[in-house]
Structures are given as C-alpha cells and as structure tokens.
Design an enzyme around this catalytic site. Structure first.
Site, short mmCIF file in Angstrom:
data_model
loop_
_atom_site.label_atom_id
_atom_site.label_comp_id
_atom_site.label_asym_id
_atom_site.label_seq_id
_atom_site.Cartn_x
_atom_site.Cartn_y
_atom_site.Cartn_z
N SER A 1 -3.84 -1.18 -8.85
CA SER A 1 -3.14 -2.27 -8.13
C SER A 1 -1.64 -2.07 -8.20
CB SER A 1 -3.51 -3.62 -8.75
OG SER A 1 -4.89 -3.87 -8.58
N HIS B 1 -0.38 -10.05 -8.65
CA HIS B 1 -1.32 -10.32 -9.74
C HIS B 1 -1.14 -9.37 -10.93
CE1 HIS B 1 -3.72 -7.15 -7.60
NE2 HIS B 1 -4.09 -6.85 -8.83
N ASP C 1 0.39 -11.54 -2.32
CA ASP C 1 0.06 -10.72 -3.49
C ASP C 1 1.05 -9.56 -3.64
OD1 ASP C 1 -1.27 -10.00 -5.79
OD2 ASP C 1 -2.80 -8.81 -4.75
#
Length: 507
Positions: free
Chosen positions: A365, A250, A285
C-alpha cells in the site's frame, strides 16, 4: 652274330628234307607321302652321307659361323702361350688322387660350424665329447630377471630403488582408497558444473532495467508508537526533490490520529530518516509525508489516462515487510469503482482504480505502479482476496496517477483537500429493476441536488458523459469534477428519462 654250318649237313633225300624253309620277308606297304618325306632321294642307293662330297680345297662344304666378338673372344679364349684344352681334365679321369684342401672352419676358429655336417634345422654343432645323450637337451645360458624385465642388465641399486618406489606408490594408493571409502558414500563426490559464460542481457525497457531505475525512489514506511511492540508498515513514492512522499492514507492514519506515533522512511540503500505527515485525505485514501534529505531520487510522473487494458505494469513496494520487492503484470481493467473497508473504524473509502494482476500484498500500500517506461501511473492501494489471510489472488487496485497527483498537490499546498458533492445519499438499484443506476434515498436540504429538483426515488443513470451503474460509480463520477462546476445529470423518474443541470458543491 654269324651262323655256324652244321657238322653233318643234310643231304637231299635224307631225313632232314622235312625241315621248313625260311619264312618269307613281310614287307608292308609304305605310304607314298611318308616315302617322299623320309625316303632316299631318287637315284641314291647308299647312305645319305654320300650326298656330301669334299670341296676341292680340302675343307668340308659347311657354312661356318661368323667370328666371335672381340670382347667374348678375349674373355673365353686360351691364355697366351697355353696349349691344349681350356679346362684341365679331372683327376678322377687320370687316376690321380685329389689334393686335400684345408677346411674353411676348424674347431679353433668356429666351434659352431661343421662343414661336413648336413644342412638341417637343428641346434648348433658340438664336439663329440659334448654330444648330448639321447633325450637330453643341451644346457644353455639362462637370462637373469633384469634382462627379462628390461632387456638388459640393471644394477642392483637400481632394482632396490625401483622396489622401494613401487612400495611407496602402493602404500599411498591404499591410504587414499581407504580414506575415500571411509569418508565418502555413493551419494557424494565431486560434481562438474556447467556455468554460463556470457552475462544475461538486460536491454533498456526490461523489467530489470526499470526496477533498477525505479527502486531508489520507492521507500518503506514504518509507523509505530515509541515503546510499542509492533506497528504498521507500508510503502511510499518520492514525487518531489524537496522530500515529499506520496502514500496511502490508511498507512499513516494512526500517525494522523496520534501525534506521538512516529513515521520512519527507509530508503533503498538502507538509510533511515524520520518522516512528518504533511496532510491526508481519507475519502481518496491518499496522504503526503515529508523527509529531510538531500538530492533524493524522484520518480517521473506518467499519464494514467494514456493506459489501455493489456499494457505492462510493474508494482514496487515492501509487501509483508520485504523491502524493494518488484512484481510485474498487466492492466486488467480501467476506471474500476472500488469501495474498500476503512481501517480502525473509519468509513469505507470509494475511489476509481486501475485493476492489475501484478502481485500486491499487505505492505505494498502506497507503493508505485509504473508503466513500461518506468513512469508512475498509479498508487497501489488495495487487493481483492478470497482467503482469510488476505493474500494476493491476482486482483489488485491502484489509484490513477492523474487523480493521485491532483490530491497530492492540494495536500502539499493546503494540508487538506475538498471534493465536489451533489448533496444526496444513494444506493445501487436491486437486481431485476427496470433501470440500472444509483437510486436516490434522501436529498440534503438546500443542497445542489435539491436546488436542481432531484427527488427521492429518482434513479441517476449518468453524470456528464459518465454512465452510472451503481452508487460507487456515482461517487467517483461526481468527484471527477471540480467544486462549482455545472454538470448535466440524467435520471429516470416514473419510467421517463430526465436531464437536470446540477451545480456541484463542496463536501
């Protein structure tokens, strides 16, 4: 004195016969003891000196003292040729006037002494003409100011110079006081700060030591479209010396969908370089990008399967565009099935995660979660938040390194990855159901589940050795196996437990 006889002696029978006679002598008695002590010896009627009779040689019967020592005799005897007594008789005894002796002091040689004056505590003797009047103190010499201040006479130049110096010192002190009063206040002044002398100890294995070794291998990723005002930012981990960086899907999803979007990697020392997307996997992901650098710092890969709840971990990344941020915490839970909402309309992502209380925020992230040795054990991916801004509340999730490296190797090799699939859609059982698990909603025709005899309504409770308590746990349990692998599946049907063997297919 003898009595004189009367001129007319009384005759017997005349008028004088009536005169009384003399009173008889009163001889008191004497104590015999006192008579023995103080009385005359027996046979002695006269004086006591009659007891001593001259000797035949004409000398008195006396015991003479021994002759004087020669030293005393020489000191006290008459001088040779001297006759008579040793001392001259005083002139007062002979009637001769004493010869006047000269005074020891005169007015010429000692005006402060009068030998005839009495010994009294008073001022110095003065002559008659200088005799002060009654009630008047005689004038004396007065001390000067230098003598009073310094005990001796001082030159006039020295006194003037001393006065000038004193004036200068007073003027300088007054100016300093005025300046302090004018510029300072009661809240300002000079501070005395106590500083530590020794440097802080950073033993091997400390958070500071790990952060120093790990930070150069964690990069910040900027994803933006040329000409756009803003973009997206995340983190990445250098896993290979050839320049491969592992991150979240993402983080680079916009670059995957639009080739005009640029990805820039920013290293710990500030170096910026362009990164190219090698491959991405929305279902896990995870994504891999590559940079063209020489001899980069590579992070050592650890075993996430060796973690235990309570182990210390450190999160490194760029939260909220704050590069090279380090936070620490512990492993809060393991094998936690997580379903995270997809970005930009993409479907939700389900994966098995490591839960940690190390602070993780937006921008972390794709960053590294390392253990107490500095080895990579997870890729930070998502957080659980209770506020609208999505800030950390101490519940963060990371994809285990064992699974993440497996996906990364497949992406580096083929640019894509496939996952095992059972061929069903399922949902979690509702609360109050007799059986906890994932209830089958539909079965894909000719799929692995249909071939094994799984029907709609069945509740899957176990995949291999892994318990299944909801639909998310079913997904991660299936993906932990390889495509084509045969796994036993336990399910509940009409109150009975069944076990069927399923040959997993590919998604």
């Amino acid at each position: 004195m003898t009595e004189q006889p009367d001129a007319n002696p009384a005759q017997p029978g005349s008028a004088g016969d009536d005169r009384l006679g003399p009173r008889p002598l009163d001889r008191p008695t004497v104590d015999p003891a006192q008579t023995a002590v103080f009385g005359r010896p027996r046979g002695v009627d006269g004086a006591f000196d009659k007891l001593y009779t001259p000797a035949s040689n004409g000398s008195q019967n006396l015991s003479l003292a021994p002759p004087a020592p020669e030293s005393l005799a020489e000191a006290f005897r008459r001088p040779p040729g001297a006759e008579g007594v040793l001392l001259e008789r005083p002139r007062e005894a002979t009637g001769e006037a004493a010869a006047a002796e000269p005074p020891l002091w005169t007015d010429d040689n000692d005006p402060w002494r009068d030998p005839a004056a009495g010994a009294v505590l008073a001022g110095p003797a003065v002559s008659a003409e200088d005799e002060p009047k009654p009630g008047q103190r005689p004038p004396g010499a007065l001390l000067s100011l230098p003598e009073v201040l310094f005990g001796r006479r001082v030159q006039t130049k020295a006194l003037v110079l001393l006065g000038v110096v004193a004036l200068l010192v007073g003027a300088v002190g007054g100016l300093v006081g005025w300046w302090v009063a004018d510029t300072g206040s009661e809240l300002t002044g000079s501070a005395t700060i106590s500083e530590a002398g020794a440097a802080k100890e950073r033993p091997p294995g400390s958070v500071a030591d790990i952060a120093k070794r790990v930070s150069p291998a964690v990069v910040s990723l900027e994803v933006f479209k040329p000409g756009a005002d803003s973009g997206e930012q995340g983190s990445g981990v250098m896993i290979d010396p050839q320049g491969y960086i592992l991150t979240n899907e993402h983080v680079v999803s916009t670059a995957v969908a639009d080739s005009t979007v640029k990805v820039t990697a920013i290293f710990n020392d500030g170096t910026r370089t362009e990164a190219k997307v090698v491959g991405s996997d929305p279902k896990s992901d995870l994504a891999v990008v590559k940079v063209n650098v020489t001899n980069p710092v590579v992070l050592q890969i650890g075993k996430s399967s060796g973690l235990q709840v309570g182990d210390s971990v450190i999160a490194v990344g760029s939260p909220l565009a704050l590069q090279n941020t380090v936070t620490s915490g512990i492993v809060s839970a393991l094998n936690r099935p997580i379903t995270a909402g997809g970005d930009n309309g993409s479907p939700p992502v389900t994966y098995e995660a490591i839960q940690t209380d190390a602070a993780i925020n937006h921008g972390n992230s794709g960053g590294a979660l390392v253990d107490s040795t500095g080895a990579l054990v997870g890729i930070n991916s998502s957080i659980r938040s209770s506020s609208s801004d999505g800030g950390s509340i101490g519940i963060g999730f990371a994809i285990p390194s064992d699974y993440a490296i497996k996906i990364a190797k497949a992406l580096i090799k083929d640019g894509k990855v496939t996952h095992a699939d059972i061929g069903i859609n399922a949902s979690s059982t509702v609360a109050g159901s007799s059986t906890m698990g994932a209830q089958v909603k539909n079965v894909a025709p000719n799929g692995p589940a249909a071939a094994a005899g799984i029907k709609e309504g069945d509740v899957i409770t176990k995949i291999g050795d892994r318990l299944v308590r909801d639909s998310a746990e079913l997904t991660v349990a299936v993906r932990n196996h390889d495509v084509g692998e045969v796994v036993p599946v336990q399910l509940a049907r009409d109150g009975a437990l069944l076990v069927v063997d399923v040959t997993l297919g590919s998604d």
